[in-house]
Design a protein around this motif. Structure first.
Motif, PDB file in Angstrom:
ATOM      1  N   THR A 103       0.819  -1.198   0.000  1.00 19.01           N
ATOM      2  CA  THR A 103       0.000   0.000   0.000  1.00 19.01           C
ATOM      3  C   THR A 103       0.858   1.255   0.000  1.00 19.01           C
ATOM      4  O   THR A 103       0.528   2.253  -0.631  1.00 19.01           O
ATOM      5  CB  THR A 103      -0.930   0.001   1.232  1.00 19.01           C
ATOM      6  OG1 THR A 103      -1.435  -1.301   1.416  1.00 19.01           O
ATOM      7  CG2 THR A 103      -2.050   0.995   1.066  1.00 19.01           C
TER       8      THR A 103
ATOM      9  N   SER B 222       1.993   1.778  -3.472  1.00 21.36           N
ATOM     10  CA  SER B 222       0.891   2.296  -4.275  1.00 21.36           C
ATOM     11  C   SER B 222       0.629   3.759  -3.970  1.00 21.36           C
ATOM     12  O   SER B 222       0.407   4.568  -4.877  1.00 21.36           O
ATOM     13  CB  SER B 222      -0.376   1.488  -4.011  1.00 21.36           C
ATOM     14  OG  SER B 222      -0.210   0.185  -4.482  1.00 21.36           O
TER      15      SER B 222
ATOM     16  N   GLU C 124     -22.392  -3.708  -3.787  1.00 20.38           N
ATOM     17  CA  GLU C 124     -21.875  -5.031  -3.454  1.00 20.38           C
ATOM     18  C   GLU C 124     -23.011  -6.011  -3.730  1.00 20.38           C
ATOM     19  O   GLU C 124     -24.178  -5.641  -3.582  1.00 20.38           O
ATOM     20  CB  GLU C 124     -21.491  -5.099  -1.974  1.00 20.38           C
ATOM     21  CG  GLU C 124     -20.389  -4.163  -1.555  1.00 20.38           C
ATOM     22  CD  GLU C 124     -19.011  -4.673  -1.971  1.00 20.38           C
ATOM     23  OE1 GLU C 124     -18.914  -5.877  -2.291  1.00 20.38           O
ATOM     24  OE2 GLU C 124     -18.073  -3.875  -1.954  1.00 20.38           O
TER      25      GLU C 124
ATOM     26  N   MET D 263      -7.734   1.148   3.324  1.00 19.74           N
ATOM     27  CA  MET D 263      -8.271   1.322   1.975  1.00 19.74           C
ATOM     28  C   MET D 263      -7.634   0.304   1.034  1.00 19.74           C
ATOM     29  O   MET D 263      -6.429   0.116   1.032  1.00 19.74           O
ATOM     30  CB  MET D 263      -7.966   2.737   1.492  1.00 19.74           C
ATOM     31  CG  MET D 263      -8.644   3.014   0.207  1.00 19.74           C
ATOM     32  SD  MET D 263      -8.709   4.717  -0.337  1.00 19.74           S
ATOM     33  CE  MET D 263      -7.608   5.644   0.659  1.00 19.74           C
ATOM     34  N   THR D 264      -8.469  -0.359   0.242  1.00 22.74           N
ATOM     35  CA  THR D 264      -7.910  -1.323  -0.697  1.00 22.74           C
ATOM     36  C   THR D 264      -7.227  -0.578  -1.840  1.00 22.74           C
ATOM     37  O   THR D 264      -7.499   0.606  -2.090  1.00 22.74           O
ATOM     38  CB  THR D 264      -9.014  -2.204  -1.300  1.00 22.74           C
ATOM     39  OG1 THR D 264      -9.956  -1.339  -1.907  1.00 22.74           O
ATOM     40  CG2 THR D 264      -9.685  -3.044  -0.246  1.00 22.74           C
ATOM     41  N   ILE D 265      -6.349  -1.304  -2.508  1.00 18.52           N
ATOM     42  CA  ILE D 265      -5.572  -0.682  -3.586  1.00 18.52           C
ATOM     43  C   ILE D 265      -6.495  -0.248  -4.725  1.00 18.52           C
ATOM     44  O   ILE D 265      -6.296   0.808  -5.334  1.00 18.52           O
ATOM     45  CB  ILE D 265      -4.456  -1.641  -4.044  1.00 18.52           C
ATOM     46  CG1 ILE D 265      -3.853  -1.176  -5.358  1.00 18.52           C
ATOM     47  CG2 ILE D 265      -4.929  -3.039  -4.198  1.00 18.52           C
ATOM     48  CD1 ILE D 265      -2.604  -1.916  -5.679  1.00 18.52           C
ATOM     49  N   GLU D 266      -7.570  -1.027  -4.966  1.00 19.49           N
ATOM     50  CA  GLU D 266      -8.426  -0.610  -6.080  1.00 19.49           C
ATOM     51  C   GLU D 266      -9.213   0.651  -5.737  1.00 19.49           C
ATOM     52  O   GLU D 266      -9.416   1.508  -6.592  1.00 19.49           O
ATOM     53  CB  GLU D 266      -9.336  -1.736  -6.577  1.00 19.49           C
ATOM     54  CG  GLU D 266     -10.076  -2.569  -5.597  1.00 19.49           C
ATOM     55  CD  GLU D 266      -9.268  -3.747  -5.052  1.00 19.49           C
ATOM     56  OE1 GLU D 266      -8.027  -3.694  -5.047  1.00 19.49           O
ATOM     57  OE2 GLU D 266      -9.915  -4.710  -4.602  1.00 19.49           O
ATOM     58  N   THR D 267      -9.617   0.806  -4.471  1.00 20.99           N
ATOM     59  CA  THR D 267     -10.294   2.047  -4.099  1.00 20.99           C
ATOM     60  C   THR D 267      -9.329   3.224  -4.226  1.00 20.99           C
ATOM     61  O   THR D 267      -9.697   4.290  -4.741  1.00 20.99           O
ATOM     62  CB  THR D 267     -10.808   1.957  -2.654  1.00 20.99           C
ATOM     63  OG1 THR D 267     -11.451   0.721  -2.478  1.00 20.99           O
ATOM     64  CG2 THR D 267     -11.764   3.083  -2.353  1.00 20.99           C
TER      65      THR D 267
ATOM     66  N   LYS E  53     -10.015  -4.592 -11.414  1.00 20.68           N
ATOM     67  CA  LYS E  53      -9.302  -5.254 -10.309  1.00 20.68           C
ATOM     68  C   LYS E  53     -10.282  -5.633  -9.208  1.00 20.68           C
ATOM     69  O   LYS E  53     -10.178  -6.703  -8.590  1.00 20.68           O
ATOM     70  CB  LYS E  53      -8.230  -4.304  -9.768  1.00 20.68           C
ATOM     71  CG  LYS E  53      -7.419  -4.846  -8.619  1.00 20.68           C
ATOM     72  CD  LYS E  53      -6.310  -5.747  -9.140  1.00 20.68           C
ATOM     73  CE  LYS E  53      -5.274  -6.105  -8.083  1.00 20.68           C
ATOM     74  NZ  LYS E  53      -5.807  -6.732  -6.899  1.00 20.68           N
ATOM     75  N   ARG E  54     -11.252  -4.752  -8.999  1.00 20.50           N
ATOM     76  CA  ARG E  54     -12.272  -5.009  -7.996  1.00 20.50           C
ATOM     77  C   ARG E  54     -13.060  -6.271  -8.360  1.00 20.50           C
ATOM     78  O   ARG E  54     -13.547  -6.973  -7.488  1.00 20.50           O
ATOM     79  CB  ARG E  54     -13.198  -3.787  -7.972  1.00 20.50           C
ATOM     80  CG  ARG E  54     -14.077  -3.651  -6.787  1.00 20.50           C
ATOM     81  CD  ARG E  54     -14.669  -2.251  -6.743  1.00 20.50           C
ATOM     82  NE  ARG E  54     -15.776  -2.240  -5.779  1.00 20.50           N
ATOM     83  CZ  ARG E  54     -17.046  -2.428  -6.105  1.00 20.50           C
ATOM     84  NH1 ARG E  54     -17.374  -2.577  -7.363  1.00 20.50           N
ATOM     85  NH2 ARG E  54     -17.972  -2.438  -5.174  1.00 20.50           N
TER      86      ARG E  54
END
Lengths: 97, 313, 579, 105
Positions: free
Chosen positions: B3, B6, B115, D1-5, D51-52
């Motif tokens: 992360t 990123s 979702e 937070m996820t990488i895709e978000t 990716k999500r």
């Protein structure tokens, strides 16, 4: 054996990264095109060589390792030619006015 | 750890984007954009899109960057003139407010995405064996959504027709781009002799690998087109005349073969662009092999621009 | 999967693929053969394409529902389906017809003289005409939002070079402005499509129509796509690129751009709002396109009346007519705010689009012929043109008559359907806009008619000869527009629509419109009509006209237009969400 | 937070940055660069959504990824046409202004 190779990888990649850093500092700090090129090519070639050398033991198979070496050679080739061209055009621009 | 990397990439990307947009002059903006394109390829790697990363690096960053750099060299002082007709301070403020509003609205939309996550991956996986190829992206491009790929090749051909049509009348049918005069013993000519054989091998490898691994015709075509451009720029060969029949045959071969294979599907498998069972992989290879020269020629000629010298004899 | 089991869609579905691919195959063949083959290839393709469109129409008439074709046998959401409902079939047919008409006209300009080599203009024109045709057919039959994105880009890339075929600096500038703004529109459209995929996992229109929920992601996506498509259609105030582009191109190209290219993005708005969005759109949000349309009608018409050149007048009339095409959206909703009048609105929209395509192509061609024959197209100096070029002038006037909704034109039927919807749904205000738009159209017909029929001060000297085929092609398209409602009623629409068409009350509408148009001309046109009209009120009205021109100039600058684009997107999203 | 978000939010910001440049920068080439940034924002958003949608053993939903390749190529074609037009305009008029020529009376 593998611990030794891992250690070699770490040392080589860190050394390579150091050369990149040095090259970048030189690019930003040196006064003119020639010295900047000097910093960039010297440091980047050596830096890349070290990174590639460090990664070689981590690859699975000779083919993958060969590809890495090929990448290094190609970068060497193109950066040598491009810095020649940049230096030449810089010299021409200097001679003109 | 991942992360953090990123986040660093994201910060750098945003900084470069802002810098590119507000840079003092066009050259700096384009230089910033080239770096931005390379960084973008890194983003694609992190988003598990190796195929997209390769395309982005080759076309999005590489070719687009080269195209823009070429254009910067020909602005000839038009920048100073247009600077006076820039948006007024009020318009700029309005632009900033609206741009922030659009960003905020999009971010809100992204944060409340539904979702469970909608995805077509579970449909792609069981359908892959019918296509005979291993790379799911190639499967999507050449089986499930083959029409898009056919249209994409057509878009490139139409763009080329458009670019050619910008030629001055006197140059019609002539050669595109400038005639490069370079020292035959110089270092560029040397590179143009040494690099293309290696580049051609790599290009064909990337092309062939695309069936089962990341890679494919677009990435390969970019490499091959770059080799051709290098030979041209070194002055070792000239661009062909745009009226050359063989050149035009190469340009139209890809889409025409694609359509012919589609019609074969109509006849042999009951639907346009369908592949008869067992023949999917060979037919996909036929299409890709036919598209490759088309893409190489069109990409390189789009870089060259309209015909500009040596019109009709 | 054995070939026998392959699911491919309905009977005759393969024709849809043929309709899309034939023009592209023609374009590729033309590129390969080049030279004198260019017009020949186009002329071979035209009857073929028309035949395919007719075959599709006949297959659709035999089928119970829309024609469907699953490409490669893959069904959505994984694959791409081509679909043709009544609206798509009508548009396919109309475009094929208009392309044939324009092609016949263009033989005069771009047909190659024997012995001449390949010329730049002919090369670009014929190949791009075929490209526009293929791209439009794709827009009409594709049901996939991403394929439609590619189709829109195809349309743009084919349209832009047509703008600057003449190669002058001004047309190059118009083309550059066009492509930059259109690209901006496409990217907004793509952004909306991406959001829809993120929300619902499909790009197929019928699947989306079933899945869409009234929630933020859908509002944002549809607002962005709508605004992007408005920009590509040049709906006021996003029309900055249209007048110079359509006014500066050669007539054969202007006809393609004005009659055909803008219909692609417009048709997509129609699809999105009426086929994909019924679950999300609401009557309040639907007022937005129509409100912009009303503004387009007023501004476009007033500025058209103040033009000095015939081609620019026609270009601005396109701005106004585009507005007319967007009036149908609120009229798809009934008084309760439900989309029950959708079928009527779709029919009216498609009729109006076809009426405009045929009439406007004819008018641009007529304007081009006038320019070619007289060497200019200054409206003030057109005296005597009717005598010198009777067929071309007739084409212009018949086209204008058809656009203002004279019985039995397509525009008449479209207006009648929309007036009916306005009455049913209690949206009386659109009645005024519908009638006002027709009066403005009558205005510029009057304006031109008054000049072409005058006796010239001196006999017109050195008239250049123009091709008779071109003149008759222009008149043919205009007459087709004037007779369109007969064809529509003979085809899919209920015949009682025309029952009272020739009643006294309907026929009396025409002189009323002409009267209103003449008043508008007297009040707003740049130069007083024949010296007699005008009067005391004129200075005030002329000031109004100047004000409209200034407003038009303002919104046709880059930054205001872009801001307007974003504001339209924002307003649309807000209205959808507030719903 | 996820990488895709994270990347999806970045993409939204890139769209905004590109939009601002498209409006505020007067020179067509700068607008073109801004357009490319805005386009790349849309692409990254699509990529993040892909990716999500990782499922069925695939690292990401392959359909958007394939569409992205098409979209990148189309964007390149757009840039090529625009650049050719811009260069031609400069050759023809020595100016890159997008403004209307002053009205001639």
């Amino acid at each position: 054996m593998s611990a030794l190779l891992d250690g070699f990888s770490v040392v080589a990649v860190i050394a390579g990264a150091f050369f990149y850093l040095a090259g970048t500092v030189g690019l930003l700090r040196f006064p003119d095109a020639y010295t900047r090129l000097h910093a960039l090519t010297k440091a980047d070639n050596l830096g890349l060589a070290l990174v590639v050398a460090g990664l070689l033991p981590q690859m699975d198979g000779l083919l993958a390792a060969g590809k890495l070496v090929l990448v290094w050679l190609l970068v060497l080739l193109s950066s040598a030619v491009v810095s020649q061209l940049i230096a030449r055009s810089a010299r021409r621009r200097e001679a003109r006015p | 750890m991942s992360t953090v990397v990123s986040a660093a990439v994201v910060l750098l990307l945003l900084w470069l984007a802002v810098w590119t947009v507000v840079a003092r002059d066009a050259f700096l903006a384009v230089a910033g954009f080239v770096v931005y394109g390379l960084l973008l390829a890194l983003v694609w790697v992190r988003l598990a899109g190796i195929d997209v990363a390769l395309t982005e690096a080759a076309i999005g960053g590489g070719l687009t960057g080269a195209l823009l750099l070429g254009a910067v060299g020909r602005l000839r002082g038009t920048e100073a003139a247009t600077a006076t007709e820039g948006a007024s301070a009020g318009a700029r403020a309005g632009a900033a407010v609206l741009a922030v509003a659009v960003t905020a609205a999009l971010m809100l939309g992204v944060l409340v995405l539904p979702e469970p996550v909608p995805t077509l991956a579970p449909l792609v996986v069981p359908a892959m064996p019918a296509t005979g190829v291993g790379n799911p992206i190639t499967g999507v491009l050449l089986a499930f959504r083959a029409l898009d790929t056919l249209l994409e090749a057509t878009v490139l051909v139409i763009a080329l027709i458009g670019v050619w049509s910008f030629a001055p009348d006197r140059a019609w049918g002539g050669r595109p781009g400038p005639r490069y005069q370079t020292d035959p013993d110089g270092v560029l000519a040397w590179l143009a002799r040494v690099l293309p054989p290696i580049g051609v091998v790599i290009g064909i490898y990337v092309f062939w690998a695309g069936a089962d691994h990341p890679g494919g015709k677009f990435q390969a075509a970019t490499i091959l087109a770059a080799m051709w451009m290098l030979v041209q720029m070194a002055g070792l060969s000239d661009a062909p005349r745009t009226s050359h029949r063989g050149l035009r045959a190469g340009i139209v071969a890809g889409p025409l073969v694609f359509i012919a294979v589609g019609v074969l599907g109509l006849w042999a498998a009951g639907s346009f662009l369908a592949y008869p069972p067992g023949l999917a992989k060979p037919l996909i290879v036929v299409i890709e092999v036919a598209l490759l020269p088309t893409l190489v020629l069109v990409l390189a000629l789009l870089m060259n621009g309209p015909p500009r010298r040596g019109g009709p004899a | 999967m054995a070939p026998g089991e392959l699911l491919t869609g309905t009977e005759g579905g393969a024709l849809l693929a043929a309709a899309v691919l034939l023009p592209f195959v023609g374009m590729l063949a033309g590129l390969l053969l080049g030279g004198r083959w260019l017009p020949r290839v186009a002329f071979v393709l035209m009857p073929l394409g028309l035949g395919v469109a007719l075959a599709i129409a006949s297959a659709r008439a035999d089928a119970d529902g829309p024609l469907v074709y699953l490409l490669g046998g893959w069904s959505p959401p994984l694959g791409i389906a081509l679909r043709a409902d009544g609206a798509a079939v009508a548009m396919l047919l109309a475009v094929a017809g208009v392309v044939c008409g324009i092609g016949a006209f263009a033989r005069g300009d771009f047909g190659l003289a024997p012995g001449a080599g390949e010329s730049r203009g002919a090369f670009a024109y014929w190949l791009l005409l075929l490209a526009v045709w293929g791209a439009l057919n794709l827009v009409f039959v594709s049901g996939d939002l991403f394929t439609l994105y590619v189709a829109l880009e195809l349309l743009t890339f084919a349209g832009v070079p047509l703008v600057c075929l003449a190669g002058s600096g001004e047309t190059l500038r118009a083309a550059l402005r066009y492509i930059l703004f259109a690209l901006c529109g496409s990217v907004l459209y793509l952004l909306g499509a991406v959001l829809l995929y993120g929300g619902y996992g499909t790009l197929d229109m019928p699947l989306l129509a079933g899945a869409l929920q009234p929630e933020p992601i859908a509002y944002a996506a549809l607002a962005l796509m709508t605004a992007g498509l408005f920009a590509k259609t040049a709906l006021f105030p996003l029309h900055l690129w249209l007048p110079p582009a359509h006014g500066g191109a050669p007539a054969a190209a202007s006809a393609v751009l004005s009659a055909l290219v803008i219909k692609g993005s417009w048709f997509l708005v129609l699809r999105l709002w009426l086929d994909v969005m019924p679950g999300v759109a609401n009557a309040a949000a639907a007022q937005l396109p129509a409100a912009l349309g009303a503004a387009a009608i007023v501004t476009g018409s007033v500025v058209a009346l103040r033009q000095q050149r015939l081609k620019l007048l026609v270009a601005y009339s396109t701005v106004a007519q585009i507005g007319y095409l967007f009036l149908l959206f609120p009229l798809a909703f009934d008084a309760a705010g439900d989309m029950t009048l959708r079928e009527v609105a779709t029919s009216a929209g498609v009729l109006q689009a076809i009426a405009h395509a045929t009439a406007k192509a004819g008018m641009f061609m007529a304007a081009g012929l006038v320019y070619a024959a007289l060497g200019h197209d200054r409206i003030d100096d057109l005296a005597g043109a009717a005598k010198a070029l009777p067929v071309a002038v007739a084409a212009f006037l018949v086209g204008g008559l058809a656009l203002m909704g004279a019985v039995p034109s397509g525009a008449y039927l479209a207006k009648k359907l929309l007036l009916g919807s306005a009455a049913t749904s209690g949206q009386w205000w659109w009645t005024w806009v519908l009638q006002g738009g027709a009066a403005f159209t009558a205005g510029y017909v009057v304006l031109v008619a008054l000049r072409v029929f005058r006796r010239p001060p001196a006999p017109l000297a050195d008239l250049k000869p123009v091709s008779a085929l071109s003149q008759w092609a222009a008149l043919g398209l205009a007459v087709a527009s004037l007779l369109l409602s007969l064809a529509a009623v003979w085809g899919p629409l209920p015949p009682d629509l025309l029952a009272k068409a020739f009643s006294l009350e309907e026929l009396a509408m025409l002189p009323v419109l002409f009267g209103a148009g003449a008043l508008l001309v007297a009040a707003l046109a740049r130069s007083p009509l024949t010296g007699s009209s005008g009067g005391a009120a004129r200075p005030g009205f002329a000031g109004l006209g100047t004000a409209f021109e200034a407003g038009d100039r303002l919104v046709r600058q880059w930054a205001p237009a872009m801001l307007a684009l974003l504001l339209v997107a924002g307003t649309c999203g807000w209205l959808l969400a507030r719903g | 937070m996820t990488i895709e978000t994270l990347f999806a939010l970045t993409a939204c910001a890139l769209v905004g940055i590109g939009l601002y440049g498209l409006i505020a920068q007067p020179h067509p080439l700068r607008k073109l660069v801004a357009f490319n940034i805005m386009g790349s924002g849309v692409f990254v958003l699509f990529g993040a959504l892909a990716k999500r949608g990782a499922a069925a053993g695939l690292p990401a939903d392959p359909v958007p990824q394939a569409l992205l390749i098409t979209a990148i190529v189309v964007a390149f074609a757009a840039t090529a046409v625009t650049v050719a037009l811009l260069v031609r305009l400069i050759e023809a008029t020595d100016s890159a202004s997008l403004a209307d020529a002053p009205p001639r009376e």
